[in-house]
Motif scaffolding. Structure first.
Motif, mmCIF file in Angstrom:
data_model
loop_
_atom_site.group_PDB
_atom_site.id
_atom_site.type_symbol
_atom_site.label_atom_id
_atom_site.label_comp_id
_atom_site.label_asym_id
_atom_site.label_seq_id
_atom_site.Cartn_x
_atom_site.Cartn_y
_atom_site.Cartn_z
ATOM 1 N N THR A 1 -15.680 9.099 -0.078
ATOM 2 C CA THR A 1 -15.681 7.918 0.777
ATOM 3 C C THR A 1 -16.833 7.262 0.946
ATOM 4 N N ILE B 1 -4.774 3.908 -3.343
ATOM 5 C CA ILE B 1 -5.879 4.720 -3.125
ATOM 6 C C ILE B 1 -5.284 6.274 -2.943
ATOM 7 N N TYR B 2 -4.161 6.263 -2.297
ATOM 8 C CA TYR B 2 -3.581 7.691 -2.123
ATOM 9 C C TYR B 2 -2.668 8.061 -3.108
ATOM 10 N N ASN C 1 0.869 -1.237 -0.080
ATOM 11 C CA ASN C 1 0.070 0.079 0.078
ATOM 12 C C ASN C 1 1.062 1.277 0.076
ATOM 13 N N TYR D 1 -1.615 10.959 6.805
ATOM 14 C CA TYR D 1 -1.321 10.564 8.112
ATOM 15 C C TYR D 1 0.189 10.703 8.699
ATOM 16 N N ASN E 1 -1.484 4.000 4.530
ATOM 17 C CA ASN E 1 -2.253 3.999 5.811
ATOM 18 C C ASN E 1 -1.905 3.148 6.666
ATOM 19 N N ASP F 1 -2.337 -1.545 -3.332
ATOM 20 C CA ASP F 1 -3.430 -0.583 -2.933
ATOM 21 C C ASP F 1 -2.823 0.933 -3.306
ATOM 22 N N ARG G 1 -18.441 4.608 -1.847
ATOM 23 C CA ARG G 1 -18.050 2.923 -2.086
ATOM 24 C C ARG G 1 -17.649 2.790 -3.315
ATOM 25 N N SER H 1 -12.288 7.380 -3.034
ATOM 26 C CA SER H 1 -12.558 7.791 -1.778
ATOM 27 C C SER H 1 -11.663 8.777 -1.244
ATOM 28 N N LYS H 2 -10.471 9.044 -1.834
ATOM 29 C CA LYS H 2 -9.154 9.859 -1.200
ATOM 30 C C LYS H 2 -9.066 10.917 -2.167
HETATM 31 C C1 LIG Z 1 -5.105 1.900 2.533
HETATM 32 C C2 LIG Z 1 -6.501 2.202 2.239
HETATM 33 N N1 LIG Z 1 -7.013 1.635 1.149
HETATM 34 C C3 LIG Z 1 -8.322 1.851 0.873
HETATM 35 C C4 LIG Z 1 -9.268 2.806 1.491
HETATM 36 C C5 LIG Z 1 -10.623 3.152 0.901
HETATM 37 O O1 LIG Z 1 -11.437 2.676 1.686
HETATM 38 P P1 LIG Z 1 -12.918 2.729 1.039
HETATM 39 O O2 LIG Z 1 -12.787 3.212 -0.381
HETATM 40 O O3 LIG Z 1 -13.657 1.446 1.427
HETATM 41 O O4 LIG Z 1 -13.329 4.042 1.845
HETATM 42 C C6 LIG Z 1 -8.647 3.342 2.433
HETATM 43 C C7 LIG Z 1 -9.440 4.338 3.511
HETATM 44 O O5 LIG Z 1 -9.306 4.284 4.353
HETATM 45 C C8 LIG Z 1 -7.142 2.842 2.824
HETATM 46 O O6 LIG Z 1 -6.687 3.733 3.917
#
Ligand SMILES: Cc1ncc(COP(=O)(O)O)c(C=O)c1O
Length: 269
Positions: free
Chosen positions: A113, A75-76, A40, A194, A44, A73, A116, A107-108
């Motif tokens: 968020t 996502i960020y 990741n 974070y 996070n 992952d 979904r 989400s980010k």
């Molecule tokens: C590492 C990581 N992946 C994915 C997500 C995305 O989660 P979601 O799309 O379910 O809000 C998050 C959100 O906190 C995250 O921290």
């Protein structure tokens, strides 16, 4: 993972490597039974962001172990600071594409968020199996959310530059405040929103409110009860002696929270 009959193995990535998994630790954790590496970046809970060079080192290890698939992952992706460039492993080493599942979502990057929507790409066979499983499950993202995500991704992205700037300022504010003679030790992370400081030096002591701070969990509970500031203890993420602070909040709220943390730390003896 255990639901699928798999045994998770934790490869430690602590402050000594900027909370990044090193090629040596990865190599030592892999056995002939290893099926997946979950990566990741930016991360996070630590905010660590792997550069293309960092990923190159991991890719070289993975090339030696063809049985290992990679779930990354990302996502960020949009939140990398200090002019750093986001990198992902399938891009760094195309030979890994056939065994990489690359995940992302809105989400980010688009503060969606609650909508979904996550998405991924990877080997066709794997995606087909995932579709089969998901098609039979009762939980699913609504078409409204799906179209909102399409609009978010196809729409203008220029706001992200401003976001990055504001987030970076908030990161700097938080890191500076937490390191200001508090007894905490906070690295400056390169991504996500974070920080993951160590509270190790304050453990074994007592808070102004009389709480004995034996563990990181005691630290965050006492902080919550005595100041109203909520953090997540590092043990929840597999790294005791730390805590996670999210700076995805208004600058004024962060200033107030950091101020309260400073007062709390000053009261520890
Ligand atoms: C590492 C990581 N992946 C994915 C997500 C995305 O989660 P979601 O799309 O379910 O809000 C998050 C959100 O906190 C995250 O921290």
């Amino acid at each position: 993972m255990r639901l699928c009959g798999a045994e998770p193995v934790f490869a430690v990535a602590d402050a000594s490597t900027g909370f990044k998994l090193s090629p040596e630790v990865l190599d030592a954790a892999i056995t002939p039974k290893t099926k997946w590496l979950i990566l990741n970046t930016p991360s996070n809970p630590t905010g660590a962001a792997y550069s293309a060079d960092d990923l190159r080192g991991l890719a070289d290890v993975l090339l030696k172990h063809p049985q290992v698939h990679i779930l990354t992952d990302d996502i960020y992706e949009a939140l990398v600071y200090d002019g750093g460039e986001f990198a992902t492993i399938a891009q760094v080493e195309p030979k890994l594409i056939a065994r990489t599942l690359t995940m992302n979502g809105v989400s980010k990057s688009h503060a969606m968020t609650g909508w979904r929507i996550g998405y991924c790409t990877g080997p066709r066979q794997l995606l087909q199996a995932m579709t089969k499983l998901q098609g039979q499950s009762t939980s699913n993202p609504t078409s409204i959310s799906q179209w909102a995500a399409v609009e978010a991704l196809n729409g203008p992205q220029d706001f992200l530059g401003e976001w990055r700037k504001v987030f970076q300022e908030r990161r700097d504010l938080v890191v500076k405040g937490l390191n200001a003679n508090t007894g905490l030790d906070c690295l400056t992370p390169q991504g996500a929103f974070y920080v993951f400081p160590s509270c190790q030096r304050l453990l074994g002591k007592t808070s102004a409110g009389g709480a004995v701070l034996k563990t990181d969990e005691d630290f965050v509970m006492a902080l919550l009860e005595e100041t109203g500031v909520a953090l997540v203890h590092g043990t929840a993420f597999g790294l005791p002696g730390h805590f996670r602070l999210s700076y995805a909040a208004a600058t004024s709220e962060l200033e107030a929270a950091v101020g309260r943390i400073q007062v709390f730390c000053a009261g520890i003896s």
